[in-house]
Design a protein around this motif. Sequence first.
Motif, PDB file in Angstrom:
ATOM      1  N   SER A  16     -42.226   0.010  -3.073  1.00  0.00           N
ATOM      2  CA  SER A  16     -41.091   0.271  -3.952  1.00  0.00           C
ATOM      3  C   SER A  16     -40.638   1.728  -3.858  1.00  0.00           C
ATOM      4  N   LEU A  17     -39.438   1.993  -4.379  1.00  0.00           N
ATOM      5  CA  LEU A  17     -38.902   3.351  -4.443  1.00  0.00           C
ATOM      6  C   LEU A  17     -39.168   4.008  -5.792  1.00  0.00           C
ATOM      7  N   SER A  18     -39.987   3.370  -6.620  1.00  0.00           N
ATOM      8  CA  SER A  18     -40.274   3.894  -7.952  1.00  0.00           C
ATOM      9  C   SER A  18     -41.730   4.347  -8.061  1.00  0.00           C
ATOM     10  N   ASP A  19     -41.958   5.383  -8.840  1.00  0.00           N
ATOM     11  CA  ASP A  19     -43.307   5.830  -9.163  1.00  0.00           C
ATOM     12  C   ASP A  19     -43.600   5.582 -10.642  1.00  0.00           C
ATOM     13  N   GLN A  20     -42.888   4.595 -11.217  1.00  0.00           N
ATOM     14  CA  GLN A  20     -43.023   4.356 -12.653  1.00  0.00           C
ATOM     15  C   GLN A  20     -43.461   2.932 -12.981  1.00  0.00           C
ATOM     16  N   LEU A  21     -43.871   2.167 -11.992  1.00  0.00           N
ATOM     17  CA  LEU A  21     -44.333   0.814 -12.287  1.00  0.00           C
ATOM     18  C   LEU A  21     -45.590   0.822 -13.141  1.00  0.00           C
ATOM     19  N   ASP A  22     -46.364   1.921 -13.096  1.00  0.00           N
ATOM     20  CA  ASP A  22     -47.590   2.019 -13.878  1.00  0.00           C
ATOM     21  C   ASP A  22     -47.410   2.824 -15.157  1.00  0.00           C
ATOM     22  N   VAL A  23     -46.164   3.088 -15.554  1.00  0.00           N
ATOM     23  CA  VAL A  23     -45.886   3.821 -16.797  1.00  0.00           C
ATOM     24  C   VAL A  23     -45.483   2.810 -17.863  1.00  0.00           C
ATOM     25  N   THR A  24     -46.405   2.532 -18.779  1.00  0.00           N
ATOM     26  CA  THR A  24     -46.124   1.554 -19.835  1.00  0.00           C
ATOM     27  C   THR A  24     -46.405   2.124 -21.227  1.00  0.00           C
ATOM     28  N   GLN A  25     -46.655   3.419 -21.324  1.00  0.00           N
ATOM     29  CA  GLN A  25     -46.885   4.047 -22.627  1.00  0.00           C
ATOM     30  C   GLN A  25     -46.113   5.361 -22.692  1.00  0.00           C
ATOM     31  N   ARG A  26     -45.707   5.741 -23.881  1.00  0.00           N
ATOM     32  CA  ARG A  26     -44.893   6.932 -24.073  1.00  0.00           C
ATOM     33  C   ARG A  26     -45.736   8.187 -24.291  1.00  0.00           C
ATOM     34  N   GLU A  27     -46.989   8.033 -24.664  1.00  0.00           N
ATOM     35  CA  GLU A  27     -47.846   9.181 -24.938  1.00  0.00           C
ATOM     36  C   GLU A  27     -49.073   9.145 -24.053  1.00  0.00           C
ATOM     37  N   GLY A  28     -49.761  10.289 -23.979  1.00  0.00           N
ATOM     38  CA  GLY A  28     -50.967  10.372 -23.176  1.00  0.00           C
ATOM     39  C   GLY A  28     -50.652  10.637 -21.713  1.00  0.00           C
ATOM     40  N   LEU A  29     -51.623  10.383 -20.851  1.00  0.00           N
ATOM     41  CA  LEU A  29     -51.474  10.615 -19.425  1.00  0.00           C
ATOM     42  C   LEU A  29     -50.378   9.721 -18.837  1.00  0.00           C
ATOM     43  N   GLN A  30     -49.438  10.349 -18.147  1.00  0.00           N
ATOM     44  CA  GLN A  30     -48.353   9.610 -17.521  1.00  0.00           C
ATOM     45  C   GLN A  30     -48.623   9.490 -16.026  1.00  0.00           C
ATOM     46  N   LEU A  31     -48.816   8.265 -15.556  1.00  0.00           N
ATOM     47  CA  LEU A  31     -49.161   8.052 -14.158  1.00  0.00           C
ATOM     48  C   LEU A  31     -47.980   8.260 -13.220  1.00  0.00           C
ATOM     49  N   GLU A  32     -46.818   8.492 -13.777  1.00  0.00           N
ATOM     50  CA  GLU A  32     -45.667   8.797 -12.937  1.00  0.00           C
ATOM     51  C   GLU A  32     -45.891  10.096 -12.169  1.00  0.00           C
ATOM     52  N   ASP A  33     -46.552  11.070 -12.806  1.00  0.00           N
ATOM     53  CA  ASP A  33     -46.720  12.381 -12.181  1.00  0.00           C
ATOM     54  C   ASP A  33     -47.954  13.072 -12.766  1.00  0.00           C
ATOM     55  N   PRO A  34     -49.161  12.484 -12.577  1.00  0.00           N
ATOM     56  CA  PRO A  34     -50.347  13.008 -13.250  1.00  0.00           C
ATOM     57  C   PRO A  34     -50.748  14.413 -12.827  1.00  0.00           C
ATOM     58  N   TYR A  35     -50.450  14.811 -11.579  1.00  0.00           N
ATOM     59  CA  TYR A  35     -50.820  16.152 -11.104  1.00  0.00           C
ATOM     60  C   TYR A  35     -49.637  17.110 -11.064  1.00  0.00           C
ATOM     61  N   GLN A  36     -48.501  16.670 -11.617  1.00  0.00           N
ATOM     62  CA  GLN A  36     -47.289  17.482 -11.610  1.00  0.00           C
ATOM     63  C   GLN A  36     -46.860  17.828 -10.181  1.00  0.00           C
ATOM     64  N   ILE A  37     -47.036  16.883  -9.267  1.00  0.00           N
ATOM     65  CA  ILE A  37     -46.615  17.059  -7.886  1.00  0.00           C
ATOM     66  C   ILE A  37     -45.510  16.041  -7.615  1.00  0.00           C
ATOM     67  N   LYS A  38     -44.323  16.533  -7.388  1.00  0.00           N
ATOM     68  CA  LYS A  38     -43.186  15.655  -7.172  1.00  0.00           C
ATOM     69  C   LYS A  38     -43.190  15.093  -5.757  1.00  0.00           C
ATOM     70  N   GLY A  39     -42.871  13.810  -5.641  1.00  0.00           N
ATOM     71  CA  GLY A  39     -42.785  13.177  -4.333  1.00  0.00           C
ATOM     72  C   GLY A  39     -41.346  12.819  -4.008  1.00  0.00           C
ATOM     73  N   LYS A  40     -40.992  12.892  -2.735  1.00  0.00           N
ATOM     74  CA  LYS A  40     -39.645  12.554  -2.299  1.00  0.00           C
ATOM     75  C   LYS A  40     -39.697  11.333  -1.384  1.00  0.00           C
ATOM     76  N   GLY A  41     -38.575  10.600  -1.370  1.00  0.00           N
ATOM     77  CA  GLY A  41     -38.520   9.439  -0.501  1.00  0.00           C
ATOM     78  C   GLY A  41     -39.568   8.411  -0.891  1.00  0.00           C
ATOM     79  N   TRP A  42     -40.378   7.980   0.098  1.00  0.00           N
ATOM     80  CA  TRP A  42     -41.400   6.976  -0.138  1.00  0.00           C
ATOM     81  C   TRP A  42     -42.724   7.597  -0.572  1.00  0.00           C
TER      82      TRP A  42
END
Length: 231
Positions: free
Chosen positions: A179-205
């Motif tokens: 997929s082109l998304s990094d948010q399929l594992d983001v299902t909560q608004r608080e706590g650790l966000q798996l979209e960007d856990p290390y604060q490292i942005k990814g581009k493309g795939w």
Amino acid sequence: MTITRSIKIVFCLLVFPFCCVTAQEEYTWELGGAIGGSFYMGDANNSTPFKDTGIAGGFIARYLLNPHMAIKGNLTAGRISGDTRDFKNVYPNGEYATFKRTIFDLGAQFEYNFLGYGIGNTYRGDRRFTPYILGGLGFTFAPKPAKTIFTMNIPIGVGVKYKATPRINIGCEFTMRFSLSDQLDVTQREGLQLEDPYQIKGKGWKNKDSYAFTVFFVTYDLFPRCKDCNN
């Protein structure tokens, strides 16, 4: 008109329907369903296939170009989940995250059969069984809890199919959906966000989520491609 000619005409009229039936070994469409399992690969699982496998199922349709090639469409729903508590990586501040969600996949793929697939045309090498590969383009829809995701995906896979009867096909297929998304594992608004856990942005795939379907399917052939009877 002679008696002999009349007999030939009557014979051809009687044989013609059966000749067409013999030629109807080739069909233009397959319709059916599939059921199996789904799993996710991402920030909560980056190395273990089939981990936390959930149930998956849906509908498929194939347009049969020839015995070697087909275009398939699918509408599939699957359950994916993940848990970082048994993850080898340690996230900032020792936080962890878990998630569960249902995803819906709508896509189209081109299939290539390694062997000519069919019954009744063994003279040209057609077989009841064949392995195949596929690739295509799809769309992923993942409704809330935290946010609704709609993104594109690239499906790549392999499978095997077997013609159990002249019109019934069974098989097994594995596809990975990138997929082109990094948010399929983001299902909560608080706590650790798996979209960007290390604060490292990814581009493309890079750093995107993917998921896989492993399904068993049954399809039924429709709309025969009838050939003319040659006498």
